[in-house]
Motif scaffolding. Structure first.
Motif, PDB file in Angstrom:
ATOM      1  N   GLY A   1       0.790  -1.101  -0.061  1.00  0.00           N
ATOM      2  CA  GLY A   1       0.009  -0.076  -0.019  1.00  0.00           C
ATOM      3  C   GLY A   1       0.769   1.289  -0.022  1.00  0.00           C
ATOM      4  O   GLY A   1       1.792   1.144  -0.820  1.00  0.00           O
ATOM      5  N   LYS A   2       0.484   2.231   0.760  1.00  0.00           N
ATOM      6  CA  LYS A   2       1.302   3.394   1.041  1.00  0.00           C
ATOM      7  C   LYS A   2       2.475   3.336   1.833  1.00  0.00           C
ATOM      8  O   LYS A   2       3.002   4.376   2.327  1.00  0.00           O
ATOM      9  N   SER A   3       2.859   2.230   2.355  1.00  0.00           N
ATOM     10  CA  SER A   3       3.968   2.055   3.399  1.00  0.00           C
ATOM     11  C   SER A   3       5.058   2.808   2.815  1.00  0.00           C
ATOM     12  O   SER A   3       5.534   2.847   1.621  1.00  0.00           O
ATOM     13  N   LEU A   4       5.893   3.241   3.777  1.00  0.00           N
ATOM     14  CA  LEU A   4       7.477   3.500   3.432  1.00  0.00           C
ATOM     15  C   LEU A   4       7.924   2.330   3.029  1.00  0.00           C
ATOM     16  O   LEU A   4       8.157   1.269   3.422  1.00  0.00           O
ATOM     17  N   CYS A   5       8.655   2.493   1.353  1.00  0.00           N
ATOM     18  CA  CYS A   5       8.995   1.322   0.901  1.00  0.00           C
ATOM     19  C   CYS A   5       9.685   1.869  -0.220  1.00  0.00           C
ATOM     20  O   CYS A   5       9.564   2.704  -0.979  1.00  0.00           O
ATOM     21  N   GLU A   6      11.163   1.151  -0.135  1.00  0.00           N
ATOM     22  CA  GLU A   6      12.182   1.446  -1.381  1.00  0.00           C
ATOM     23  C   GLU A   6      11.836   0.301  -2.640  1.00  0.00           C
ATOM     24  O   GLU A   6      12.633  -0.492  -2.617  1.00  0.00           O
ATOM     25  N   HIS A   7      10.959   0.822  -3.538  1.00  0.00           N
ATOM     26  CA  HIS A   7      10.743  -0.212  -4.464  1.00  0.00           C
ATOM     27  C   HIS A   7      11.705  -0.397  -5.467  1.00  0.00           C
ATOM     28  O   HIS A   7      11.868  -1.395  -6.307  1.00  0.00           O
ATOM     29  N   ASP A   8      12.857   0.797  -5.329  1.00  0.00           N
ATOM     30  CA  ASP A   8      13.740   0.569  -6.290  1.00  0.00           C
ATOM     31  C   ASP A   8      14.758  -0.489  -5.887  1.00  0.00           C
ATOM     32  O   ASP A   8      15.917  -0.784  -6.348  1.00  0.00           O
ATOM     33  N   LEU A   9      14.741  -0.856  -4.415  1.00  0.00           N
ATOM     34  CA  LEU A   9      15.605  -1.884  -3.883  1.00  0.00           C
ATOM     35  C   LEU A   9      14.971  -3.204  -3.849  1.00  0.00           C
ATOM     36  O   LEU A   9      15.647  -4.227  -2.929  1.00  0.00           O
ATOM     37  N   THR A  10      14.097  -3.763  -4.557  1.00  0.00           N
ATOM     38  CA  THR A  10      13.559  -4.876  -4.396  1.00  0.00           C
ATOM     39  C   THR A  10      14.504  -5.894  -4.990  1.00  0.00           C
ATOM     40  O   THR A  10      14.631  -7.188  -4.134  1.00  0.00           O
ATOM     41  N   ASP A  11      15.271  -5.647  -5.948  1.00  0.00           N
ATOM     42  CA  ASP A  11      16.343  -6.477  -6.392  1.00  0.00           C
ATOM     43  C   ASP A  11      17.324  -6.840  -5.519  1.00  0.00           C
ATOM     44  O   ASP A  11      17.803  -8.030  -5.127  1.00  0.00           O
ATOM     45  N   THR A  12      17.694  -5.792  -4.892  1.00  0.00           N
ATOM     46  CA  THR A  12      18.819  -5.776  -3.523  1.00  0.00           C
ATOM     47  C   THR A  12      18.167  -6.761  -2.361  1.00  0.00           C
ATOM     48  O   THR A  12      18.937  -7.716  -1.884  1.00  0.00           O
ATOM     49  N   ALA A  13      16.991  -6.673  -1.985  1.00  0.00           N
ATOM     50  CA  ALA A  13      16.293  -7.108  -1.091  1.00  0.00           C
ATOM     51  C   ALA A  13      16.289  -8.843  -1.476  1.00  0.00           C
ATOM     52  O   ALA A  13      16.590  -9.529  -0.525  1.00  0.00           O
ATOM     53  N   ASN A  14      16.075  -9.188  -2.674  1.00  0.00           N
ATOM     54  CA  ASN A  14      15.922 -10.477  -3.235  1.00  0.00           C
ATOM     55  C   ASN A  14      17.527 -11.053  -3.134  1.00  0.00           C
ATOM     56  O   ASN A  14      17.643 -12.066  -2.709  1.00  0.00           O
ATOM     57  N   ALA A  15      18.369 -10.362  -3.506  1.00  0.00           N
ATOM     58  CA  ALA A  15      19.755 -10.738  -3.287  1.00  0.00           C
ATOM     59  C   ALA A  15      20.278 -11.079  -1.785  1.00  0.00           C
ATOM     60  O   ALA A  15      20.979 -12.123  -1.412  1.00  0.00           O
ATOM     61  N   ILE A  16      19.744 -10.232  -0.937  1.00  0.00           N
ATOM     62  CA  ILE A  16      20.199 -10.450   0.386  1.00  0.00           C
ATOM     63  C   ILE A  16      19.516 -11.705   0.694  1.00  0.00           C
ATOM     64  O   ILE A  16      20.103 -12.554   1.505  1.00  0.00           O
ATOM     65  N   MET A  17      18.146 -11.807   0.514  1.00  0.00           N
ATOM     66  CA  MET A  17      17.414 -12.914   0.905  1.00  0.00           C
ATOM     67  C   MET A  17      18.184 -14.415   0.273  1.00  0.00           C
ATOM     68  O   MET A  17      18.218 -15.297   0.979  1.00  0.00           O
ATOM     69  N   ALA A  18      18.428 -14.296  -1.005  1.00  0.00           N
ATOM     70  CA  ALA A  18      19.137 -15.485  -1.483  1.00  0.00           C
ATOM     71  C   ALA A  18      20.593 -15.759  -0.878  1.00  0.00           C
ATOM     72  O   ALA A  18      20.624 -16.764  -0.618  1.00  0.00           O
ATOM     73  N   ALA A  19      21.339 -14.715  -0.763  1.00  0.00           N
ATOM     74  CA  ALA A  19      22.603 -14.785   0.340  1.00  0.00           C
ATOM     75  C   ALA A  19      22.255 -15.447   1.700  1.00  0.00           C
ATOM     76  O   ALA A  19      23.178 -16.599   1.954  1.00  0.00           O
ATOM     77  N   ALA A  20      21.245 -15.160   2.165  1.00  0.00           N
ATOM     78  CA  ALA A  20      21.031 -15.638   3.382  1.00  0.00           C
ATOM     79  C   ALA A  20      20.655 -17.296   3.462  1.00  0.00           C
ATOM     80  O   ALA A  20      21.097 -17.754   4.209  1.00  0.00           O
ATOM     81  N   ASP A  21      19.819 -17.631   2.325  1.00  0.00           N
ATOM     82  CA  ASP A  21      19.727 -18.921   1.805  1.00  0.00           C
ATOM     83  C   ASP A  21      20.887 -19.915   1.725  1.00  0.00           C
ATOM     84  O   ASP A  21      21.178 -20.929   2.596  1.00  0.00           O
ATOM     85  N   VAL A  22      21.779 -19.179   1.080  1.00  0.00           N
ATOM     86  CA  VAL A  22      23.206 -19.813   0.769  1.00  0.00           C
ATOM     87  C   VAL A  22      23.796 -20.035   2.157  1.00  0.00           C
ATOM     88  O   VAL A  22      24.478 -21.205   2.496  1.00  0.00           O
ATOM     89  N   ALA A  23      23.901 -19.101   3.022  1.00  0.00           N
ATOM     90  CA  ALA A  23      24.713 -19.112   4.214  1.00  0.00           C
ATOM     91  C   ALA A  23      23.944 -19.579   5.448  1.00  0.00           C
ATOM     92  O   ALA A  23      24.477 -19.878   6.393  1.00  0.00           O
ATOM     93  N   GLY A  24      22.674 -20.367   4.885  1.00  0.00           N
ATOM     94  CA  GLY A  24      21.889 -21.039   6.180  1.00  0.00           C
ATOM     95  C   GLY A  24      21.266 -20.047   7.319  1.00  0.00           C
ATOM     96  O   GLY A  24      21.053 -20.486   8.365  1.00  0.00           O
ATOM     97  N   CYS A  25      20.971 -18.528   6.853  1.00  0.00           N
ATOM     98  CA  CYS A  25      20.536 -17.701   7.759  1.00  0.00           C
ATOM     99  C   CYS A  25      19.146 -17.609   7.359  1.00  0.00           C
ATOM    100  O   CYS A  25      18.632 -17.480   6.233  1.00  0.00           O
ATOM    101  N   THR A  26      18.102 -17.950   8.174  1.00  0.00           N
ATOM    102  CA  THR A  26      16.591 -17.956   8.067  1.00  0.00           C
ATOM    103  C   THR A  26      16.350 -16.376   8.366  1.00  0.00           C
ATOM    104  O   THR A  26      16.569 -15.588   9.527  1.00  0.00           O
TER     105      THR A  26
END
Ligand code: ADP
Ligand code: MG
Length: 399
Positions: free
Chosen positions: A236-261
């Protein structure tokens, strides 16, 4: 953690000149400090050295004079506050090097305390000019750094002096380094990190470092919205950096690889307007946020689940509030999680270290600032440490 010398490693210091870097950059109100926490932090070091008979010379910056003298940015502005906290008289020295400094130090007796003027009046400080540092060092026998909050800067009095004099960590620096080492350097596992606050963009390096170091990364605050959006949730109208969604996905992927939930909220507190107790406020599932609503806090179910995560962990490092905690009742998640962390710490099952300007305020607001293992007030230095950086002021102390 690299080994460093502390005041325990000093021999007889009677009559010796200790050049002690402290943080006296106090917030001021009507010519007086409105908060003397920073002076209280270095009190132990100063009094210990003075009581052992050293001549204690304090070096500090005050504001941003940009290499020029400025009467309102003189450290003499805080002399009275320092004297009150130490309950000792101190001598103000309007220079940091040269004959005036030498003469003033000559007048001081063993156990006396002097306060030099703002080190940033001289361009050599921030430039870390070795000649400037050499000039200061000429009047000292040894150097003590007790300003962790300035340790992310390689300046003459935070780094340079260590090249000219034997260097020691002061008591506040020693406590901070030990606490930080117990939290991320050499922690008991599992480790949970809580990262909140307004924006992902200010804490990208922190998130990237943490996913490789911790088992649980709890993301809250405004930055959780960017991660939710990256997962396809309509925020919705939440504070959100839509231009950083790729970055956010990359961080979640890196977490997966490292075994971080990575833990993101699944219920949230939303409102159509940002005000105290707005009538439009409601709690809902993250998938039910309306187009005209803003996420302002993590919901109660998620908070309870996050508390359960903390119960399985031995170490917690926390930076950033879970919601817009300055505006009630959007402080609820931050307060509840802080109290869980404090209770687990008091029970002895969790080592908890927190830092960041708003985080310190949020813990105080929750009434638990005294109950967590360690609270760092070192803003920028704390964040750089969370980014995994080696701080030049700390590196200069290592033996
Ligand atoms: P710190 O100073 O501890 O590092 P930050 O400065 O990164 O923390 O973030 C604190 C700010 O984030 C607070 O002012 C808080 O109101 C804001 N914040 C937290 N959650 C939200 C949210 N959901 N929406 C808007 N602002 C938020
Ligand atoms: Mg802040």
């Amino acid at each position: 953690m690299a080994a460093f010398k502390t005041l325990d490693d000093l021999g007889d210091v009677t009559g010796k000149v200790a050049l002690v870097r402290v943080d006296l950059n106090l917030p001021m109100k009507e010519g007086r400090a409105s908060d003397v926490t920073r002076v209280e932090a270095v009190k132990d070091t100063i009094l210990e050295l003075a009581d052992k008979g050293a001549k204690v010379i304090l070096l500090a910056h005050f504001g941003r004079p940009k290499g020029q003298r400025s009467s309102v940015l003189s450290t003499s502005m805080v002399q009275g506050d320092v004297e009150r906290v130490l309950d000792r008289e101190i001598m103000f020295i309007p220079e940091v090097a040269g004959p005036v400094a030498e003469q003033a130090i000559g007048i001081l007796g063993a156990g006396d305390i002097g306060l030099m003027d703002n080190v940033r009046f001289w361009p050599g400080e921030e430039a870390n000019d070795p000649e400037f540092a050499r000039g200061i060092a000429a009047n000292g026998d040894f150097y003590v750094n007790d300003a962790f909050s300035a340790a992310h800067r390689a300046h003459a009095t935070t780094e340079g002096l260590a090249h000219f004099l034997p260097a020691y960590a002061g008591r506040a620096m020693e406590r901070e380094l030990k606490a930080l080492d117990a939290a991320l350097g050499n922690p008991q596992t599992p480790v949970a990190a809580v990262v909140g606050g307004a924006k992902v963009s200010t804490k990208l390096a922190v998130l990237e470092n943490l996913v490789t170091k911790v088992q649980h990364l709890i993301i809250g605050g405004g930055m959780a919205n960017t991660f939710l959006a990256a997962k396809g949730v309509d925020v919705g109208k939440s504070l959100c950096e839509h231009d950083l969604t790729d970055t956010a996905n990359a961080i979640m992927a890196a977490a997966d690889v490292a075994g971080c939930t990575v833990h993101l909220p699944y219920d949230v507190v939303v409102a159509k307007e940002f005000a105290p107790n707005p009538p439009s406020m409601r709690t809902c599932n993250v998938h039910e946020v309306e187009a005209d609503e803003m996420i302002l806090d993590v919901g109660p179910l998620a908070v309870e689940a996050l508390g359960d995560v903390l119960k399985t962990c031995r170490t917690l490092v926390w930076n950033g509030p879970m919601g817009a905690f300055e505006t009630p009742p959007f402080d609820a998640a931050t307060v509840a999680l802080a109290r869980t962390a404090a209770a687990l710490t008091l029970e002895g099952s969790l080592v908890s270290v927190a830092g960041g300007g708003d985080t310190v305020a949020a813990l105080a607001h929750a009434g638990v600032a005294e109950d967590v293992t360690y609270v760092s007030t070192a803003g920028g230095a704390f964040l750089e440490w969370m980014e995994g950086k080696i701080l030049p002021g700390v590196a200069a102390l290592s033996t």
